[in-house]
Design a protein around this motif. Structure first.
Motif, short mmCIF file in Angstrom:
data_model
loop_
_atom_site.label_atom_id
_atom_site.label_comp_id
_atom_site.label_asym_id
_atom_site.label_seq_id
_atom_site.Cartn_x
_atom_site.Cartn_y
_atom_site.Cartn_z
N ILE A 13 0.85 -1.20 0.00
CA ILE A 13 0.00 0.00 0.00
C ILE A 13 0.88 1.24 0.00
O ILE A 13 0.66 2.19 -0.76
CB ILE A 13 -0.96 -0.01 1.21
N TRP A 14 1.90 1.25 0.85
CA TRP A 14 2.78 2.41 0.95
C TRP A 14 3.55 2.64 -0.34
O TRP A 14 3.75 3.77 -0.75
CB TRP A 14 3.72 2.26 2.12
N LYS A 15 4.01 1.56 -0.97
CA LYS A 15 4.74 1.72 -2.23
C LYS A 15 3.85 2.37 -3.28
O LYS A 15 4.30 3.23 -4.03
CB LYS A 15 5.27 0.37 -2.73
N GLY A 16 2.58 1.98 -3.32
CA GLY A 16 1.65 2.59 -4.27
C GLY A 16 1.42 4.06 -3.97
O GLY A 16 1.42 4.90 -4.88
N ARG A 17 1.26 4.40 -2.69
CA ARG A 17 1.05 5.80 -2.32
C ARG A 17 2.29 6.64 -2.59
O ARG A 17 2.18 7.79 -3.03
CB ARG A 17 0.66 5.89 -0.85
N ALA A 105 13.07 7.88 -3.29
CA ALA A 105 14.07 7.27 -2.41
C ALA A 105 13.39 6.45 -1.30
O ALA A 105 13.84 5.34 -0.97
CB ALA A 105 14.97 8.34 -1.80
N MET A 106 12.31 6.98 -0.74
CA MET A 106 11.59 6.23 0.29
C MET A 106 10.99 4.96 -0.29
O MET A 106 11.01 3.90 0.34
CB MET A 106 10.48 7.10 0.91
N LYS A 107 10.46 5.05 -1.51
CA LYS A 107 9.88 3.87 -2.16
C LYS A 107 10.96 2.81 -2.37
O LYS A 107 10.73 1.62 -2.12
CB LYS A 107 9.25 4.28 -3.49
N ARG A 108 12.14 3.24 -2.80
CA ARG A 108 13.23 2.28 -3.01
C ARG A 108 13.68 1.63 -1.70
O ARG A 108 14.00 0.45 -1.67
CB ARG A 108 14.42 2.96 -3.71
N LYS A 109 13.68 2.41 -0.61
CA LYS A 109 14.03 1.83 0.70
C LYS A 109 13.06 0.71 1.07
O LYS A 109 13.46 -0.35 1.54
CB LYS A 109 14.01 2.91 1.79
N LEU A 110 11.77 0.98 0.86
CA LEU A 110 10.77 -0.04 1.15
C LEU A 110 10.94 -1.26 0.25
O LEU A 110 10.84 -2.39 0.70
CB LEU A 110 9.35 0.52 0.99
#
Length: 188
Positions: A13-17, A105-110
């Motif tokens: 969900i977070w990656k999509g957001r 960058a946050m998406k890549r960390k996840l």
């Protein structure tokens, strides 16, 4: 539902957001950059025109029209310069671009934490907590994106989902590249 599946669902969900936020800021950045370029170009063209025509002698019957034309062009340059100075579309474009990069960058960390074989769930939980804190900070610093941009992101996501569902052929691949030029990445 197990703890692992709950975390996996949360990460998805977070990656999509985060992707939505990233795409929205890239789109807004492109629009603001385009505005800055058009306004700056118009200022240059009108300023050169004013300078050139102020030195140009016109016949007496066009003298009045020429003065009014130069006055109007000067007023337009003043207005455009004021818009460029106070609205600052170039600076806003850069802020949106930087925010898009931070969301990416946050998406890549996840993705990295989610994709690795973690030793237990501790690493994934820690990454989620860190991303959550970072996300709160980024959200506070982020400029607003217009509702039209949010709708544009949703529209692009629908098209991407349809292409993904049907498989990509050469024609669809060209359409996808054209569609994603604003976001500078292919989110597949």
């Amino acid at each position: 539902m197990t703890d692992t599946s709950k975390l996996n669902k949360l990460v998805d969900i977070w990656k999509g957001r985060l992707l939505d936020a990233q795409m929205g800021h890239y789109i807004q950045s492109e629009k603001m950059g385009c505005r800055a370029n058009w306004i700056g170009g118009a200022i240059i063209v009108f300023t050169v025109g004013i300078t050139a025509f102020s030195l140009f002698e016109v016949p007496d019957k066009y003298d009045e029209l020429g003065r009014w034309g130069l006055a109007g062009a000067s007023g337009l340059v003043t207005i455009l310069s004021a818009i460029q100075t106070f609205y600052k579309p170039g600076e806003k474009a850069e802020v949106h671009r930087a925010q898009a990069a931070r969301y990416g960058a946050m998406k890549r960390k996840l993705e990295m934490a989610h994709g690795e074989d973690v030793d237990g769930l501790w690493d994934l939980r820690t990454t989620i907590r860190n991303v959550e804190k970072e996300w709160e900070g980024v959200a506070l610093d982020s400029p607003l994106t217009k509702f039209a941009v949010i709708k544009e992101v949703e529209s692009k996501k629908k098209i991407l989902a349809e292409i993904k569902e049907k498989g990509i052929d050469r024609k669809a691949e060209k359409a996808l590249k054209k569609l994603c030029t604003d976001t500078n990445e292919l989110p597949l």
